[in-house]
Design a protein around this motif. Sequence first.
Motif, PDB file in Angstrom:
ATOM      1  N   UNK A   1       1.041   8.048  10.011  1.00 49.00           N
ATOM      2  CA  UNK A   1       1.519   7.081  10.984  1.00 49.00           C
ATOM      3  C   UNK A   1       1.212   7.443  12.422  1.00 49.00           C
ATOM      4  N   UNK A   2       0.969   8.732  12.686  1.00 46.19           N
ATOM      5  CA  UNK A   2       0.631   9.149  14.048  1.00 46.19           C
ATOM      6  C   UNK A   2      -0.798   8.775  14.426  1.00 46.19           C
ATOM      7  N   UNK A   3      -1.599   8.416  13.453  1.00 48.66           N
ATOM      8  CA  UNK A   3      -2.951   7.939  13.731  1.00 48.66           C
ATOM      9  C   UNK A   3      -2.832   6.570  14.402  1.00 48.66           C
ATOM     10  N   UNK A   4      -3.330   6.450  15.641  1.00 50.89           N
ATOM     11  CA  UNK A   4      -3.137   5.211  16.383  1.00 50.89           C
ATOM     12  C   UNK A   4      -3.819   4.017  15.717  1.00 50.89           C
ATOM     13  N   UNK A   5      -4.781   4.278  14.855  1.00 46.64           N
ATOM     14  CA  UNK A   5      -5.443   3.180  14.140  1.00 46.64           C
ATOM     15  C   UNK A   5      -4.550   2.615  13.038  1.00 46.64           C
ATOM     16  N   UNK A   6      -3.533   3.366  12.644  1.00 48.14           N
ATOM     17  CA  UNK A   6      -2.658   2.953  11.546  1.00 48.14           C
ATOM     18  C   UNK A   6      -1.277   2.567  12.052  1.00 48.14           C
ATOM     19  N   UNK A   7      -0.668   3.402  12.865  1.00 50.46           N
ATOM     20  CA  UNK A   7       0.693   3.311  13.425  1.00 50.46           C
ATOM     21  C   UNK A   7       1.752   3.444  12.330  1.00 50.46           C
TER      22      UNK A   7
ATOM     23  N   UNK B   1       0.839  -1.201   0.000  1.00 52.46           N
ATOM     24  CA  UNK B   1       0.000   0.000   0.000  1.00 52.46           C
ATOM     25  C   UNK B   1       0.873   1.249   0.000  1.00 52.46           C
ATOM     26  N   UNK B   2       1.883   1.250   0.866  1.00 50.32           N
ATOM     27  CA  UNK B   2       2.783   2.400   0.950  1.00 50.32           C
ATOM     28  C   UNK B   2       3.522   2.607  -0.366  1.00 50.32           C
ATOM     29  N   UNK B   3       3.922   1.505  -1.001  1.00 47.32           N
ATOM     30  CA  UNK B   3       4.632   1.621  -2.269  1.00 47.32           C
ATOM     31  C   UNK B   3       3.730   2.152  -3.374  1.00 47.32           C
ATOM     32  N   UNK B   4       2.478   1.727  -3.381  1.00 44.34           N
ATOM     33  CA  UNK B   4       1.570   2.232  -4.407  1.00 44.34           C
ATOM     34  C   UNK B   4       1.306   3.730  -4.211  1.00 44.34           C
ATOM     35  N   UNK B   5       1.132   4.138  -2.961  1.00 45.28           N
ATOM     36  CA  UNK B   5       0.981   5.569  -2.675  1.00 45.28           C
ATOM     37  C   UNK B   5       2.262   6.305  -3.059  1.00 45.28           C
ATOM     38  N   UNK B   6       3.412   5.687  -2.768  1.00 46.56           N
ATOM     39  CA  UNK B   6       4.689   6.298  -3.120  1.00 46.56           C
ATOM     40  C   UNK B   6       4.843   6.480  -4.616  1.00 46.56           C
TER      41      UNK B   6
END
Length: 423
Positions: A243-249, A220-225
């Motif tokens: 990443x600061x969203x505790x639901x995501x980390x 997911x991060x790579x596709x967004x990247x």
Amino acid sequence: MRISVIGGGYVGLVTAACFAELGHDVRIIEIDKRKAEQINAGKPPIYEDKLEGILKQSIGKRLSAQCNYDGINDSDLIFICVGTPPQDDGSADLRYILSAAESIGSALSGSDSFHVVTVKSTVPPGTTESVVVPAVLRKSGKFSGIIGFCMNPEFLREGKAIDDFMHPDRIVIGGQSDKAIDVVKNAYEKLDAPIITTSLKAAEMIKYTSNAFLATKISFSNEIGNICKRIGIDVYDVMKGIGYDHRINPYFLNAGLGFGGSCFPKDVMALIRLAERNGEEPILLRSVIDVNEHQPGRIVKILYERIGEIKGKKIAVLGLAFKDNTDDVRDSRSIPVIEELLQKEANISAYDPMATETMKKIFPDLSYHSSVGDALEGADACLVLTEWPEFSRLKDEFNRMKNPVVIEGRKILSGFGTEGVCW
């Protein structure tokens, strides 16, 4: 407690060493004589931070390795830690699991004591019930009341495995009976972590699901990247923001070349095949693999855009291991990058702090170097493929290049202006 560990590979050796550190008497069954001799000499056949120190403290006292199953009938607890490599179609190869289960059953045939056979290898849900239990009982001539069965998945990161074992987020134990589960619990009684008890199948599925979810975060991060790269945004700023969203980390959101190693690629593919065999179409999991497979080619494409024709050019490749702090190159993203560079007839100059010898088994004819500077000497371009901490301190070394073209597959450099595969 008396513990036997079947398999002296990465998981088995770390498991055995850590249980010995906790005060248990541990025996490793490793059929590779050379590997068993190394272990008994206090020299781990793999690199893992802190492992050698624990081995040297425990070998000959609470820990030993042998090439046969003699004496395991005095064990309270027997862990199966053998490999489950992928077959040609991506499904898990269970031949080593079956072999271990049969050997355990034969070894326990003359014992009247209660033993708990526990699978720690990553296996498809249903494997313990359908493969391990019947094999052990058939060879032992006993019934399940005399032998208990559990599944206790490992969640070890290479390079951090000792810390992960000693300070786990959770301990998952699936079992056929409370009596068997209690024996496994007792092995971990000195560790401070929540214990989740469940069925055998659920424990097996927890391991697959955990790895698949982490792999999904990476893809997911790579596709967004990749999208961010198109429109001039630093994806690391974006991922820091979410990443600061505790639901995501913030963990497993570092965009780059994708995931490799012995677990994520293998386990996601095995889960895909499991879904297919049960009539499900794993659309998301397929996409996770697809994104991962396409990422390495992107860095070569960027390289071509920056230097033009690659044939005959000297390309420095820094980082061969699939991640930092290990010598493991299994499914390393550097492998497809190197393969494509070789297809384009590049001259590759390679360096890795630990993985040179293991990569030589795959690419014996590359030009390997013992220092970053030597690898960069006269290079037309440099690709940084592994996030080794020492690379973050590089600066003057890049002055030895013919052209200052540096492209990162992992965002690690701080002292030199570069671009990355998706930033």
